[in-house]
Design a protein around this motif. Structure first.
Motif, short mmCIF file in Angstrom:
data_model
loop_
_atom_site.label_atom_id
_atom_site.label_comp_id
_atom_site.label_asym_id
_atom_site.label_seq_id
_atom_site.Cartn_x
_atom_site.Cartn_y
_atom_site.Cartn_z
N ASN A 122 -17.34 40.20 -25.93
CA ASN A 122 -18.61 40.81 -26.34
C ASN A 122 -19.08 40.28 -27.69
N ILE A 123 -19.13 38.95 -27.78
CA ILE A 123 -19.57 38.30 -29.00
C ILE A 123 -20.72 37.35 -28.69
N SER A 124 -21.39 36.91 -29.73
CA SER A 124 -22.52 36.00 -29.58
C SER A 124 -22.08 34.70 -28.90
N GLY A 125 -22.84 34.29 -27.90
CA GLY A 125 -22.59 33.03 -27.21
C GLY A 125 -21.75 33.16 -25.96
N GLU A 126 -21.07 34.29 -25.79
CA GLU A 126 -20.16 34.42 -24.64
C GLU A 126 -20.92 34.41 -23.32
N ASP A 127 -21.91 35.28 -23.20
CA ASP A 127 -22.66 35.35 -21.94
C ASP A 127 -23.54 34.12 -21.76
N GLU A 128 -24.15 33.67 -22.86
CA GLU A 128 -25.08 32.55 -22.78
C GLU A 128 -24.39 31.26 -22.33
N LEU A 129 -23.11 31.10 -22.67
CA LEU A 129 -22.40 29.85 -22.38
C LEU A 129 -21.34 30.01 -21.29
N ARG A 130 -21.39 31.11 -20.59
CA ARG A 130 -20.46 31.29 -19.47
C ARG A 130 -20.73 30.23 -18.41
N GLY A 131 -19.68 29.55 -18.00
CA GLY A 131 -19.82 28.46 -17.04
C GLY A 131 -20.20 27.15 -17.68
N ARG A 132 -20.41 27.17 -18.98
CA ARG A 132 -20.76 25.94 -19.73
C ARG A 132 -19.79 25.76 -20.90
N GLY A 133 -18.55 26.07 -20.61
CA GLY A 133 -17.50 25.97 -21.62
C GLY A 133 -16.74 27.27 -21.80
N VAL A 134 -17.37 28.39 -21.46
CA VAL A 134 -16.68 29.68 -21.47
C VAL A 134 -16.15 29.94 -20.07
N SER A 135 -14.85 30.12 -19.96
CA SER A 135 -14.22 30.32 -18.66
C SER A 135 -13.22 31.46 -18.75
N TYR A 136 -13.00 32.14 -17.63
CA TYR A 136 -12.02 33.22 -17.56
C TYR A 136 -10.90 32.89 -16.58
N CYS A 137 -10.83 31.64 -16.12
CA CYS A 137 -9.84 31.28 -15.10
C CYS A 137 -9.39 29.84 -15.31
N ALA A 138 -8.21 29.68 -15.90
CA ALA A 138 -7.70 28.33 -16.15
C ALA A 138 -7.44 27.58 -14.85
N THR A 139 -6.89 28.28 -13.85
CA THR A 139 -6.59 27.63 -12.59
C THR A 139 -7.86 27.11 -11.92
N CYS A 140 -8.94 27.89 -12.05
CA CYS A 140 -10.21 27.48 -11.43
C CYS A 140 -10.85 26.31 -12.18
N ASP A 141 -10.85 26.37 -13.51
CA ASP A 141 -11.68 25.47 -14.30
C ASP A 141 -10.90 24.48 -15.16
N GLY A 142 -9.58 24.57 -15.16
CA GLY A 142 -8.78 23.70 -16.02
C GLY A 142 -9.13 22.23 -15.97
N PRO A 143 -9.30 21.64 -14.77
CA PRO A 143 -9.61 20.20 -14.70
C PRO A 143 -10.92 19.82 -15.38
N LEU A 144 -11.81 20.79 -15.57
CA LEU A 144 -13.09 20.49 -16.22
C LEU A 144 -12.91 20.19 -17.71
N PHE A 145 -11.76 20.58 -18.26
CA PHE A 145 -11.54 20.41 -19.70
C PHE A 145 -10.56 19.28 -20.00
N ARG A 146 -10.44 18.35 -19.08
CA ARG A 146 -9.52 17.23 -19.25
C ARG A 146 -9.81 16.46 -20.55
N ASP A 147 -8.74 16.24 -21.33
CA ASP A 147 -8.79 15.47 -22.58
C ASP A 147 -9.68 16.09 -23.65
N LYS A 148 -9.90 17.39 -23.57
CA LYS A 148 -10.72 18.07 -24.58
C LYS A 148 -9.86 18.96 -25.46
N ASN A 149 -10.41 19.31 -26.62
CA ASN A 149 -9.80 20.30 -27.50
C ASN A 149 -10.40 21.66 -27.15
N ILE A 150 -9.56 22.62 -26.84
CA ILE A 150 -10.06 23.92 -26.39
C ILE A 150 -9.39 25.05 -27.16
N ALA A 151 -9.91 26.25 -26.98
CA ALA A 151 -9.30 27.45 -27.55
C ALA A 151 -8.99 28.42 -26.43
#
Length: 230
Positions: A122-151
């Motif tokens: 519930n912070i600024s940017g969470e809803d706006e960027l969901r699906g564009r870098g904000v993810s709640y499922c590593a198994t689903c979206d992990g390959p999208l972040f290949r070779d990136k720095n993430i939090a």
């Protein structure tokens, strides 16, 4: 009551581990049972890369495989599984009527096993960027972040399990934990503590997720001195 309603002894809403287990017990008792699931059979457990604390699997098992086994077991006993969202539950005399986006069902018993949803920051940017870098499922979206720095936010069991899976793809992970210590099981902490690709920020909270088209950074605040860093 809708005259076209389909009658069941038991209607289960939710197709995660709890719903499937309820279905197995009901069907084994020779009760005509239908299970309604709006998303994916297995729920959040199905998105877990590896489950190691479920008895009977000494080497662990993927969440998807475990949920498929539970689904097959429920169907073997006669549970009818329908991909549909329950919209309303209405009491009609001695029965209930459950209406979905496709059909309506009458029953003497409704079991609500809707499970959980990801906890939001519930912070600024969470809803706006969901699906564009904000993810709640590593198994689903992990390959999208290949070779990136993430939090990864949170150092409980879920957070460290997600981080362990994401290390297959990403370059570096910053773990951010609100508490001044990790709450994950010790075995998970030991597996990751010496990995040079991990940085842990304890006693910090995420203030905002930054970016326009995609996530570019996060801003965190040190809870000890209120200093913010991006």
């Amino acid at each position: 009551m809708n005259e076209g309603s389909i009658n069941f002894d038991v209607v289960i809403i939710g197709g995660g581990a709890a719903g499937l287990t309820a279905g197995i017990y009901a069907a084994r008792a020779r009760l005509k049972t239908v299970l309604l699931e709006k998303w994916v059979i297995g729920g959040l457990a199905a998105t877990t890369d590896l489950i190691e604390n479920y008895p009977g699997f000494s080497e662990g098992i993927s969440g998807q495989d475990l949920m498929e086994k539970m689904k097959a077991q429920a169907q073997r006993f006669g549970v009818e599984i329908i991909q549909s969202e329950a919209k309303t539950i209405k009491k009609c005399g001695k029965k209930f009527e459950v209406t979905t986006d496709k059909e309506s069902y009458t029953t003497k018993t409704v079991i609500v096993a809707v499970g959980t949803v990801p906890k939001k920051l519930n912070i600024s940017g969470e809803d706006e960027l969901r699906g564009r870098g904000v993810s709640y499922c590593a198994t689903c979206d992990g390959p999208l972040f290949r070779d990136k720095n993430i939090a990864v936010i949170g150092c409980g069991n879920s957070g460290l399990q997600e981080a362990q899976f994401l290390l297959k793809f990403v370059k570096h992970i910053t773990l951010v934990e609100w508490l001044p210590y990790m709450t994950a099981d010790q075995i998970l902490q030991e597996r990751l503590k010496n990995d040079p690709r991990l940085q842990c920020m304890l006693n910090h909270k995420v203030v905002s997720i930054n970016g326009k088209e995609r996530v570019r950074s996060i801003t965190v605040q040190d809870r000890a001195n209120n200093q913010e860093n991006t």
